[in-house]
Design an enzyme around this catalytic site. Sequence first.
Site, PDB file in Angstrom:
ATOM      1  N   SER A 121       0.783  -1.136   0.070  1.00 44.54           N
ATOM      2  CA  SER A 121       0.018  -0.177  -0.001  1.00 44.54           C
ATOM      3  C   SER A 121       1.015   1.192  -0.005  1.00 44.54           C
ATOM      4  O   SER A 121       0.420   2.170  -0.294  1.00 44.54           O
ATOM      5  CB  SER A 121      -1.068   0.104   1.208  1.00 44.54           C
ATOM      6  OG  SER A 121      -1.487  -0.962   1.471  1.00 44.54           O
ATOM      7  N   HIS A 142      -2.298  -3.030  -6.584  1.00 44.44           N
ATOM      8  CA  HIS A 142      -2.819  -2.845  -5.331  1.00 44.44           C
ATOM      9  C   HIS A 142      -4.337  -2.861  -5.309  1.00 44.44           C
ATOM     10  O   HIS A 142      -5.162  -1.909  -5.771  1.00 44.44           O
ATOM     11  CB  HIS A 142      -2.430  -1.198  -4.748  1.00 44.44           C
ATOM     12  CG  HIS A 142      -2.897  -0.911  -3.534  1.00 44.44           C
ATOM     13  ND1 HIS A 142      -3.605   0.294  -3.452  1.00 44.44           N
ATOM     14  CD2 HIS A 142      -2.864  -1.755  -2.312  1.00 44.44           C
ATOM     15  CE1 HIS A 142      -3.833   0.362  -1.987  1.00 44.44           C
ATOM     16  NE2 HIS A 142      -3.361  -1.000  -1.436  1.00 44.44           N
ATOM     17  N   GLU A 154      -5.147  -0.426  -8.273  1.00 45.29           N
ATOM     18  CA  GLU A 154      -4.090   0.684  -8.507  1.00 45.29           C
ATOM     19  C   GLU A 154      -2.907  -0.312  -9.303  1.00 45.29           C
ATOM     20  O   GLU A 154      -2.371  -1.111  -8.586  1.00 45.29           O
ATOM     21  CB  GLU A 154      -3.760   1.496  -7.416  1.00 45.29           C
ATOM     22  CG  GLU A 154      -4.869   2.418  -7.100  1.00 45.29           C
ATOM     23  CD  GLU A 154      -4.390   3.116  -5.608  1.00 45.29           C
ATOM     24  OE1 GLU A 154      -4.678   4.513  -5.642  1.00 45.29           O
ATOM     25  OE2 GLU A 154      -3.665   2.611  -4.838  1.00 45.29           O
ATOM     26  N   ASN A 192      -4.618   5.613  -0.814  1.00 47.04           N
ATOM     27  CA  ASN A 192      -4.176   5.728   0.376  1.00 47.04           C
ATOM     28  C   ASN A 192      -3.405   7.140   0.591  1.00 47.04           C
ATOM     29  O   ASN A 192      -3.678   7.420   1.962  1.00 47.04           O
ATOM     30  CB  ASN A 192      -3.305   4.444   0.680  1.00 47.04           C
ATOM     31  CG  ASN A 192      -3.681   3.325   0.989  1.00 47.04           C
ATOM     32  OD1 ASN A 192      -5.107   3.290   0.865  1.00 47.04           O
ATOM     33  ND2 ASN A 192      -3.153   2.169   0.967  1.00 47.04           N
TER      34      ASN A 192
HETATM   35  N1  LIG Z   1      -5.386  -4.347   4.996  1.00 50.16           N
HETATM   36  C1  LIG Z   1      -5.702  -3.614   4.169  1.00 50.16           C
HETATM   37  O1  LIG Z   1      -6.508  -3.059   3.900  1.00 50.16           O
HETATM   38  C2  LIG Z   1      -4.784  -3.552   2.931  1.00 50.16           C
HETATM   39  C3  LIG Z   1      -5.498  -3.054   1.598  1.00 50.16           C
HETATM   40  C4  LIG Z   1      -4.574  -3.101   0.520  1.00 50.16           C
HETATM   41  C5  LIG Z   1      -3.175  -3.282   0.499  1.00 50.16           C
HETATM   42  N2  LIG Z   1      -2.801  -3.985   1.599  1.00 50.16           N
HETATM   43  C6  LIG Z   1      -1.426  -4.464   1.720  1.00 50.16           C
HETATM   44  O2  LIG Z   1      -1.505  -5.929   1.500  1.00 50.16           O
HETATM   45  C7  LIG Z   1      -0.354  -6.685   2.277  1.00 50.16           C
HETATM   46  C8  LIG Z   1      -0.717  -7.427   3.192  1.00 50.16           C
HETATM   47  O3  LIG Z   1      -1.583  -6.872   4.273  1.00 50.16           O
HETATM   48  P1  LIG Z   1      -2.474  -7.330   5.195  1.00 50.16           P
HETATM   49  O4  LIG Z   1      -3.336  -6.568   5.943  1.00 50.16           O
HETATM   50  O5  LIG Z   1      -3.195  -8.631   4.443  1.00 50.16           O
HETATM   51  O6  LIG Z   1      -1.616  -8.145   6.323  1.00 50.16           O
HETATM   52  P2  LIG Z   1      -2.300  -9.504   7.198  1.00 50.16           P
HETATM   53  O7  LIG Z   1      -1.286  -9.352   8.323  1.00 50.16           O
HETATM   54  O8  LIG Z   1      -3.650  -9.300   7.598  1.00 50.16           O
HETATM   55  O9  LIG Z   1      -1.511 -10.708   6.533  1.00 50.16           O
HETATM   56  C9  LIG Z   1      -0.252 -11.111   6.120  1.00 50.16           C
HETATM   57  C10 LIG Z   1      -0.066 -12.501   5.911  1.00 50.16           C
HETATM   58  O10 LIG Z   1       1.258 -12.584   5.495  1.00 50.16           O
HETATM   59  C11 LIG Z   1       1.537 -13.924   6.038  1.00 50.16           C
HETATM   60  N3  LIG Z   1       3.076 -13.906   5.931  1.00 50.16           N
HETATM   61  C12 LIG Z   1       3.886 -13.284   6.455  1.00 50.16           C
HETATM   62  N4  LIG Z   1       5.236 -13.737   6.131  1.00 50.16           N
HETATM   63  C13 LIG Z   1       5.118 -14.765   4.938  1.00 50.16           C
HETATM   64  C14 LIG Z   1       6.019 -15.329   4.363  1.00 50.16           C
HETATM   65  N5  LIG Z   1       7.188 -15.251   4.384  1.00 50.16           N
HETATM   66  N6  LIG Z   1       5.660 -16.203   3.345  1.00 50.16           N
HETATM   67  C15 LIG Z   1       4.043 -16.236   3.237  1.00 50.16           C
HETATM   68  N7  LIG Z   1       3.513 -15.379   4.057  1.00 50.16           N
HETATM   69  C16 LIG Z   1       3.779 -14.689   4.975  1.00 50.16           C
HETATM   70  C17 LIG Z   1       1.116 -13.809   7.622  1.00 50.16           C
HETATM   71  O11 LIG Z   1       1.331 -14.986   7.830  1.00 50.16           O
HETATM   72  C18 LIG Z   1      -0.165 -13.113   7.226  1.00 50.16           C
HETATM   73  O12 LIG Z   1      -1.127 -14.264   7.066  1.00 50.16           O
HETATM   74  C19 LIG Z   1       0.802  -5.242   2.826  1.00 50.16           C
HETATM   75  O13 LIG Z   1       1.629  -5.082   1.824  1.00 50.16           O
HETATM   76  C20 LIG Z   1      -0.508  -4.157   3.026  1.00 50.16           C
HETATM   77  O14 LIG Z   1      -0.150  -2.962   2.999  1.00 50.16           O
HETATM   78  C21 LIG Z   1      -3.610  -3.947   2.736  1.00 50.16           C
END
Ligand SMILES: NC(=O)c1ccc[n+]([C@@H]2O[C@H](COP(=O)([O-])OP(=O)(O)OC[C@H]3O[C@@H](n4cnc5c(N)ncnc54)[C@H](O)[C@@H]3O)[C@@H](O)[C@H]2O)c1
Length: 596
Positions: A121, A142, A154, A192
Amino acid sequence: MAREFTSVGVVGLGTMGAGIVEVFARNGIDVVAVEISAAAVERGRATLTGSTDRAVAKGKLAEADRDALLARIDWQVGLDALHSVDLVIEAVPEHLDLKQRIFAELDRVCKPEAILATNTSSLSVTEISVATTRPNQVIGIHFFNPAPVMKLVEVVRTVVTSADVVADVEALCARLGKVDVTISDRAGFIANALLFGYLNHAVGLFESRYATREDIDAAMKLGCGLPMGPLALMDLIGLDTAYEILDTMYRRGGRDRRHAPVPLIKQMVTAGLLGRKSGRGFYTYERPGSPVVVPDEHTPVSTGAALADGARAIAKVGVVGSGTMATGIIEVFAKAGYEVISVTRGAEKSAKVCEAVKTSLNKGVVRGKLSEDDRDAALGRVTWSATLDHLADVDLVVEAVVEELSVKKALFASLDEICKPGVVLATTTSSLPVIDVAMATQRPADVIGLHFFNPAPIMPLVEIVRTIRTSAETAATARAVCAGLGKTGVVCGDRSGFIVNALLFPYLNDAVKMLEASYSTADDIDHAMKLGCGYPMGPFELLDVVGLDVSLAIQRELYLELREPGFAPAPLLEHLVTAGYLGRKSGRGFRDHTKR
Ligand SMILES: NC(=O)c1ccc[n+]([C@@H]2O[C@H](COP(=O)([O-])OP(=O)(O)OC[C@H]3O[C@@H](n4cnc5c(N)ncnc54)[C@H](O)[C@@H]3O)[C@@H](O)[C@H]2O)c1
């Protein structure tokens, strides 16, 4: 011809990853879904099954289609399983070193032609790409939360991403039924960059006890038509993820202190209050992962209790003024069964207001929302006067005269002389300090702000503005009155912009700054906020409706009162106003409204 993607990999099956897997599998693409451990795979699988089961229960997905969808997913631990996919999307936590490590590994594991994408993000896609030997095949894709629902994607191209890769990913987005905007690699991209300053500001208001979580969220939902309030949205995003995004945006985006995470966020993350995913964040949820909010110790008690707080009985209400707001407010009180005395500056004005109220009530009858009897009864409750003396025995006065402090102060001084003791004196000001008005009387404890939104008969929100002198009884009375009107009253402090404008206008101003910096177009920015965040209007559409002059004035007030450098009005906004481009009302603002 665009590249055919038959199988994709998703790395990380948390809040975003599980949803992204669903998006691909729903669209007939095979997915290798990868996590760090068997337990994490199970969590991701449970999230996805929960989501698809809900879709089946709601009749949005046939059972057979759900089964086919699930059959397309290959759940795996470790990146080695990704050797033959055409594209990988990484959705692991928002840490640069972790993402770089994963990309280096993906570069080793994946076939040479595979595209490697990140769902980051806020981190630099460029910095992530240089961890591989194929930065020209690295791109940002994204998605928005929840990925199966939000239409926007995005697409982030770096200076080295090849044009073919961008075109292939754009075609893939179209195949997934998404709308994409393609942009360059800047912190927070479009949505964002505009969203997180607002979210952080909202947490700051909550942290400083300016208003409760329920009131902040209700204000933005009911005042701006947003699908969720900012604190509920923080819970959905995840506080740990939100913290990382803010922190990165602060460091990458010019150290704008509006992006410096409010300390409370870090405290909550440390305490394990991560939002929905952990079952507790700003709100408490039925269980981890559930969207259902359950009452907790911060849940407010009902309006019945406000009466117990010493709310005074209100039967007779005076409304002073003859403009749009006064007219709407008279109608609202009369319809709700209050006896109303309208006071204007002359019989002619009274006749006009009376006509306007009648017209509006008649519209209600035509639309079938009001019976003729109810209309007549409402009109029968209003008396029309041109002298304040008739307000001697009302229980509440609502002032809605011109937005000039000297005029309001003089009026309140007169009301102080005329009205009986114990009356609640309310101002509808949207920008002046209520305390200035209160101190024009000898009874500041009885003075409060009641900020109605336009059009008052329709908008469900009223901001109740307490000054440092407002008594608890006066505030309780205001809350009970709002409930009696069928409105949601939100209580806040006496600061510029109250809740809604303080949170809304800096975001609009930021959008203007983004346009001014040529990062994106007005159309793409509007699209991003509507399709990525579910906003009813994009920022430029809204600015043209509100009026650029009005928006500039509000933004200036915020800047002057709070001295926040990031609130300085965008020069482009000033120039447009100077040029007479005021929005719809002048035929031109950010868009030309003279052509159809
Ligand atoms: N939460 C949101 O609203 C949102 C929206 C758009 C983008 N994002 C982006 O998406 C990405 C993930 O965010 P999230 O909110 O889903 O996080 P999250 O913490 O909910 O999930 C991350 C997952 O990645 C796993 N993980 C960690 N290390 C790993 C590895 N080495 N191999 C495989 N899996 C691994 C974890 O176990 C976890 O389940 C981030 O870059 C975030 O910025 C988040």
